[in-house]
Scaffold this motif. Sequence first.
Motif, PDB file in Angstrom:
ATOM      1  N   PRO A 116       0.799  -1.039   0.019  1.00 20.20           N
ATOM      2  CA  PRO A 116       0.062  -0.105   0.182  1.00 20.20           C
ATOM      3  C   PRO A 116       0.790   1.222  -0.056  1.00 20.20           C
ATOM      4  N   ASP A 117       0.299   2.147  -0.693  1.00 20.64           N
ATOM      5  CA  ASP A 117       1.042   3.523  -0.743  1.00 20.64           C
ATOM      6  C   ASP A 117       2.519   3.679  -1.320  1.00 20.64           C
ATOM      7  N   SER A 118       2.640   2.546  -2.154  1.00 19.38           N
ATOM      8  CA  SER A 118       3.892   2.566  -2.715  1.00 19.38           C
ATOM      9  C   SER A 118       4.256   2.987  -4.285  1.00 19.38           C
ATOM     10  N   ASP A 120       3.772   5.763  -7.231  1.00 18.02           N
ATOM     11  CA  ASP A 120       3.652   7.013  -7.690  1.00 18.02           C
ATOM     12  C   ASP A 120       2.479   7.303  -8.983  1.00 18.02           C
ATOM     13  N   ARG A 161      -6.349   2.892  -5.494  1.00 13.34           N
ATOM     14  CA  ARG A 161      -6.230   3.721  -4.415  1.00 13.34           C
ATOM     15  C   ARG A 161      -5.390   3.167  -3.336  1.00 13.34           C
ATOM     16  N   ARG A 162      -5.287   1.793  -3.301  1.00 11.23           N
ATOM     17  CA  ARG A 162      -4.646   1.313  -2.286  1.00 11.23           C
ATOM     18  C   ARG A 162      -3.004   1.221  -2.570  1.00 11.23           C
ATOM     19  N   LEU A 164      -1.615   3.507  -4.501  1.00 12.95           N
ATOM     20  CA  LEU A 164      -0.823   4.862  -4.461  1.00 12.95           C
ATOM     21  C   LEU A 164      -0.479   5.367  -3.481  1.00 12.95           C
ATOM     22  N   ARG A 165       0.570   6.238  -3.523  1.00 11.54           N
ATOM     23  CA  ARG A 165       0.885   7.194  -2.399  1.00 11.54           C
ATOM     24  C   ARG A 165      -0.075   8.456  -2.210  1.00 11.54           C
ATOM     25  N   SER A 166      -0.016   9.136  -1.240  1.00  8.20           N
ATOM     26  CA  SER A 166      -0.828  10.532  -1.219  1.00  8.20           C
ATOM     27  C   SER A 166      -0.311  11.433  -2.498  1.00  8.20           C
ATOM     28  N   LYS A 215      -4.936  10.659  -6.025  1.00  5.78           N
ATOM     29  CA  LYS A 215      -5.304  10.318  -4.743  1.00  5.78           C
ATOM     30  C   LYS A 215      -5.288  11.445  -3.636  1.00  5.78           C
TER      31      LYS A 215
END
Length: 255
Positions: A116-118, A120, A161-162, A164-166, A215
């Motif tokens: 998750p959040d990894s 770009d 969504r899971r 992607l980073r912010s 995101k």
Amino acid sequence: MIDVVTDITEDAFLGGQLLLRQKRSGHRAGHDAILLAAATEAREGDRVVDLGAGVGTAGLALARRVAGIDLCLVEIDPELADLARGNAAANAIAADVIVLDVTADAQAFAAHGLMPDSADCVLMNPPFNDALRHRGSPDESRHAAHVATEETLNAWVHAARRLLRSNGVLTLIWRADGVADVLAALSRGFGSVSILPVHGEAGRPAIRVLVRAAKGGRAPTRLLPGLMLNDESRAPKNEVRNILEGRAVLPLAEP
């Protein structure tokens, strides 16, 4: 001597800059994947995940344009994934190829190194034809690649969504008459949405939409001027030919 008919063809994309092996029957790469790549913004060093990559067309086309991305191709069909792996190697493009269902849970993604959040950037060309209005192909792989269930879009957007980073960016292509469904799916966690309608012919309704969303983005939604694929004589327009041959990008890919 009898010629042996192979089930695999080798086809040129991006004006010959990208040579791809793909199955002669079933789902075959076309303009949608190249338009998706041309609509995707990425920079050197970005972690880029192509969901439902097939033989790798969109992701590899993006990598051909933007050198140095960290590319991962995710495909559920082992045979297509094997072709994607060979295509990356044959075109001297570094890419991880993972056999995985896009709708799998976070644990399954993590087991393949997709945390998750990894990422770009995520790009995807999900199955988008409405099963109630589209007569699916008898070829199972072609049917799976083209026909959506009621949950397809939401499940794929959730996976993006899971990953992607912010402020990471999702770029997708969908049928134009389903744009309301796209906006509904993106309303959960995405913003700064830009929509590019794609028209097959002048004076006709759009047939596709290319959509970019960030995101956690907060900018207003933008509806861009439409892209016309063909002119009045039904010949590809020069700007479209430049995009398909890798000499230009779409506005969604511009910083």
